[in-house]
Design a protein around this motif. Structure first.
Motif, PDB file in Angstrom:
ATOM      1  N   ASN A   1       0.828  -1.202   0.000  1.00 20.64           N
ATOM      2  CA  ASN A   1       0.000   0.000   0.000  1.00 20.64           C
ATOM      3  C   ASN A   1       0.868   1.260   0.000  1.00 20.64           C
ATOM      4  OD1 ASN A   1      -2.387   1.500   0.002  1.00 20.64           O
ATOM      5  ND2 ASN A   1      -2.457   1.607   2.241  1.00 20.64           N
ATOM      6  N   CYS A   2       1.731   1.344  -0.997  1.00 17.57           N
ATOM      7  CA  CYS A   2       2.693   2.451  -1.038  1.00 17.57           C
ATOM      8  C   CYS A   2       2.657   3.178  -2.375  1.00 17.57           C
ATOM      9  CB  CYS A   2       4.105   1.937  -0.750  1.00 17.57           C
ATOM     10  SG  CYS A   2       4.735   0.791  -1.985  1.00 17.57           S
ATOM     11  N   THR A   3       3.192   4.384  -2.363  1.00 20.74           N
ATOM     12  CA  THR A   3       3.277   5.219  -3.555  1.00 20.74           C
ATOM     13  C   THR A   3       4.414   4.757  -4.461  1.00 20.74           C
ATOM     14  OG1 THR A   3       2.464   7.114  -2.296  1.00 20.74           O
ATOM     15  CG2 THR A   3       3.569   7.603  -4.373  1.00 20.74           C
ATOM     16  N   ILE A   4       4.224   4.913  -5.770  1.00 18.38           N
ATOM     17  CA  ILE A   4       5.278   4.674  -6.760  1.00 18.38           C
ATOM     18  C   ILE A   4       5.678   6.014  -7.351  1.00 18.38           C
ATOM     19  CG2 ILE A   4       5.864   3.612  -8.971  1.00 18.38           C
ATOM     20  CD1 ILE A   4       3.724   1.482  -8.380  1.00 18.38           C
ATOM     21  N   TYR A   5       6.968   6.353  -7.278  1.00 19.24           N
ATOM     22  CA  TYR A   5       7.467   7.597  -7.865  1.00 19.24           C
ATOM     23  C   TYR A   5       8.176   7.306  -9.182  1.00 19.24           C
ATOM     24  CZ  TYR A   5       6.564   9.935  -3.406  1.00 19.24           C
ATOM     25  OH  TYR A   5       5.963  10.458  -2.289  1.00 19.24           O
ATOM     26  N   ILE A   6       7.649   7.872 -10.267  1.00 21.64           N
ATOM     27  CA  ILE A   6       8.238   7.751 -11.595  1.00 21.64           C
ATOM     28  C   ILE A   6       8.300   9.141 -12.217  1.00 21.64           C
ATOM     29  CG2 ILE A   6       7.826   6.910 -13.958  1.00 21.64           C
ATOM     30  CD1 ILE A   6       6.679   4.363 -12.752  1.00 21.64           C
ATOM     31  N   HIS A   7       9.428   9.457 -12.845  1.00 20.54           N
ATOM     32  CA  HIS A   7       9.523  10.777 -13.472  1.00 20.54           C
ATOM     33  C   HIS A   7       8.553  10.872 -14.639  1.00 20.54           C
ATOM     34  CE1 HIS A   7      11.131  14.349 -15.451  1.00 20.54           C
ATOM     35  NE2 HIS A   7      11.549  14.668 -14.229  1.00 20.54           N
ATOM     36  N   GLU A   8       7.941  12.029 -14.789  1.00 22.32           N
ATOM     37  CA  GLU A   8       6.902  12.206 -15.802  1.00 22.32           C
ATOM     38  C   GLU A   8       7.427  11.979 -17.224  1.00 22.32           C
ATOM     39  OE1 GLU A   8       5.334  16.123 -15.553  1.00 22.32           O
ATOM     40  OE2 GLU A   8       7.175  17.116 -16.236  1.00 22.32           O
ATOM     41  N   ASN A   9       8.713  12.137 -17.451  1.00 19.88           N
ATOM     42  CA  ASN A   9       9.269  11.924 -18.792  1.00 19.88           C
ATOM     43  C   ASN A   9       9.223  10.461 -19.227  1.00 19.88           C
ATOM     44  OD1 ASN A   9       9.816  14.631 -19.065  1.00 19.88           O
ATOM     45  ND2 ASN A   9      11.986  14.457 -18.596  1.00 19.88           N
ATOM     46  N   ASP A  10       9.023   9.548 -18.284  1.00 17.86           N
ATOM     47  CA  ASP A  10       8.964   8.125 -18.619  1.00 17.86           C
ATOM     48  C   ASP A  10       7.564   7.542 -18.493  1.00 17.86           C
ATOM     49  OD1 ASP A  10      11.598   7.940 -19.327  1.00 17.86           O
ATOM     50  OD2 ASP A  10      12.288   7.164 -17.408  1.00 17.86           O
ATOM     51  N   ARG A  11       6.568   8.415 -18.467  1.00 16.79           N
ATOM     52  CA  ARG A  11       5.178   7.982 -18.330  1.00 16.79           C
ATOM     53  C   ARG A  11       4.776   6.994 -19.432  1.00 16.79           C
ATOM     54  NH1 ARG A  11       0.279  10.918 -16.433  1.00 16.79           N
ATOM     55  NH2 ARG A  11       1.706  12.599 -15.836  1.00 16.79           N
ATOM     56  N   GLN A  12       5.279   7.199 -20.647  1.00 18.62           N
ATOM     57  CA  GLN A  12       4.850   6.379 -21.790  1.00 18.62           C
ATOM     58  C   GLN A  12       5.244   4.913 -21.665  1.00 18.62           C
ATOM     59  OE1 GLN A  12       7.132   6.877 -25.518  1.00 18.62           O
ATOM     60  NE2 GLN A  12       8.419   8.324 -24.405  1.00 18.62           N
ATOM     61  N   TRP A  13       6.215   4.611 -20.774  1.00 20.77           N
ATOM     62  CA  TRP A  13       6.713   3.245 -20.656  1.00 20.77           C
ATOM     63  C   TRP A  13       6.011   2.445 -19.566  1.00 20.77           C
ATOM     64  CZ3 TRP A  13       9.300   2.203 -24.792  1.00 20.77           C
ATOM     65  CH2 TRP A  13      10.023   3.216 -25.424  1.00 20.77           C
ATOM     66  N   VAL A  14       5.061   3.045 -18.893  1.00 21.76           N
ATOM     67  CA  VAL A  14       4.345   2.347 -17.822  1.00 21.76           C
ATOM     68  C   VAL A  14       3.247   1.488 -18.420  1.00 21.76           C
ATOM     69  CG1 VAL A  14       2.895   2.623 -15.791  1.00 21.76           C
ATOM     70  CG2 VAL A  14       4.868   4.122 -16.116  1.00 21.76           C
ATOM     71  N   ALA A  15       3.357   0.172 -18.208  1.00 15.50           N
ATOM     72  CA  ALA A  15       2.369  -0.757 -18.752  1.00 15.50           C
ATOM     73  C   ALA A  15       1.324  -1.158 -17.718  1.00 15.50           C
ATOM     74  CB  ALA A  15       3.076  -2.015 -19.273  1.00 15.50           C
ATOM     75  N   ASN A  16       1.730  -1.201 -16.429  1.00 15.68           N
ATOM     76  CA  ASN A  16       0.824  -1.728 -15.412  1.00 15.68           C
ATOM     77  C   ASN A  16       1.160  -1.115 -14.058  1.00 15.68           C
ATOM     78  OD1 ASN A  16      -1.246  -3.410 -14.447  1.00 15.68           O
ATOM     79  ND2 ASN A  16       0.190  -5.059 -13.948  1.00 15.68           N
ATOM     80  N   GLY A  17       0.668   0.098 -13.830  1.00 17.27           N
ATOM     81  CA  GLY A  17       0.993   0.799 -12.589  1.00 17.27           C
ATOM     82  C   GLY A  17      -0.196   1.113 -11.708  1.00 17.27           C
ATOM     83  N   GLY A  18      -1.366   1.216 -12.304  1.00 12.56           N
ATOM     84  CA  GLY A  18      -2.569   1.512 -11.533  1.00 12.56           C
ATOM     85  C   GLY A  18      -2.571   2.915 -10.952  1.00 12.56           C
ATOM     86  N   ASP A  19      -3.291   3.058  -9.837  1.00 14.68           N
ATOM     87  CA  ASP A  19      -3.468   4.373  -9.208  1.00 14.68           C
ATOM     88  C   ASP A  19      -2.378   4.695  -8.190  1.00 14.68           C
ATOM     89  OD1 ASP A  19      -5.837   4.720 -10.652  1.00 14.68           O
ATOM     90  OD2 ASP A  19      -7.022   3.706  -9.109  1.00 14.68           O
ATOM     91  N   PHE A  20      -1.365   3.833  -8.082  1.00 18.26           N
ATOM     92  CA  PHE A  20      -0.326   4.037  -7.077  1.00 18.26           C
ATOM     93  C   PHE A  20       0.752   5.021  -7.532  1.00 18.26           C
ATOM     94  CE2 PHE A  20      -2.117  -0.155  -6.342  1.00 18.26           C
ATOM     95  CZ  PHE A  20      -2.336  -0.143  -4.972  1.00 18.26           C
ATOM     96  N   ILE A  21       0.798   5.307  -8.832  1.00 20.80           N
ATOM     97  CA  ILE A  21       1.908   6.092  -9.379  1.00 20.80           C
ATOM     98  C   ILE A  21       1.706   7.579  -9.173  1.00 20.80           C
ATOM     99  CG2 ILE A  21       3.187   6.707 -11.470  1.00 20.80           C
ATOM    100  CD1 ILE A  21       2.633   3.946 -12.550  1.00 20.80           C
TER     101      ILE A  21
END
Length: 264
Positions: free
Chosen positions: A132-152
């Motif tokens: 039950n934790c947050t996922i931090y990903i830089h917005e420049n790599d948003r296009q590569w997320v295949a399965n992250g859900g609402d945690f990102i």
């Protein structure tokens, strides 16, 4: 665990949602990775658990290395940072077994997962759901997320301050969103976890900075110089990289400086 039956790319370890109908992994068909000559193959988390487990190794009082054993996909490691106000997983591995869940919970669970780049996304949604934790990903790599859900949480800009002086820095280069995490209190002058934003040579004396490491695709010199300036802005003496051997203690900044100086 949710996601046990979702398909996982055997080359890079990325897990895909049920509605993914493409026959190819979006990560591996990109020029920075490579599709096997034998073609695309898939597995599941459930199948991985039959023959694999997670090996946990203590690096220091605040840092643990997590590896799939025996090795799987590109052999990436994750690093668990223990911090007073909440633990953070740096990068991800495509396996989450009961022993690892229990171990992390005994250490206080996870407050967040943060990523260096898309080659580590693996089964991040399963990790986030479990803890039950947050996922931090830089917005420049948003296009590569295949399965992250609402945690990102997609973060913008050059830097994101977290807690306990932990900072994410967007460096770019390998991927537009390639990032590192700064831990000022882990060594005398600070520690960086870098994924493969830079890649340490087997000699332990040179860091390469490239667009693609497996495909040997270089970056233009102006981009190398920009990245060099970013590392000069940060104080550190220790670096932990992509593979288990890529640990540099005490003189990391000197090695980074000499490495960039070699680019003419």
């Amino acid at each position: 665990m949710n996601g046990n039956h979702l398909k996982i790319c055997t080359e890079c370890g990325t897990q895909y949602p049920n509605d993914y109908n493409n026959d190819l992994c979006i990560i591996c068909k990109d020029e920075r990775q490579a599709m096997p000559q034998s073609g695309q193959t898939w597995t599941t988390h459930e199948k991985l658990l039959e023959k694999h487990s997670v090996k946990i190794k203590k690096i220091n009082e605040h840092l643990y290395e997590l590896l799939v054993n025996p090795g799987f996909s590109i052999g990436q490691r994750a690093l668990l940072i223990l911090s007073e106000s909440g633990n953070i997983l740096w990068d991800c591995i495509p396996l989450l077994d009961e022993g690892l869940v229990e171990f992390i919970n005994t250490k206080g669970g996870l407050k967040a997962i943060a990523f260096s780049h898309p080659h580590y996304y693996s089964n991040m949604k399963m990790w986030a759901e479990t803890f039950n934790c947050t996922i931090y990903i830089h917005e420049n790599d948003r296009q590569w997320v295949a399965n992250g859900g609402d945690f990102i949480e997609y973060w913008p800009g050059n830097q994101l301050e977290l807690w306990d002086q932990l900072k994410l820095h967007n460096i770019g280069g390998h991927f537009e969103g390639s990032s590192i995490i700064e831990i000022p209190w882990m060594s005398e002058n600070g520690t960086l976890l870098i994924g493969d934003t830079m890649y340490l040579s087997p000699s332990m004396k040179h860091f390469a900075t490239m667009r693609s490491y497996p495909n040997r695709i270089p970056l233009p010199l102006h981009e190398i110089r920009r990245i060099e300036k970013r590392f000069e802005e940060i104080q550190y003496d220790t670096i932990y990289g992509f593979y288990p051997y890529q640990n540099v203690n005490n003189n990391a900044k000197e090695i980074v400086r000499s490495s960039f100086a070699a680019y003419q």
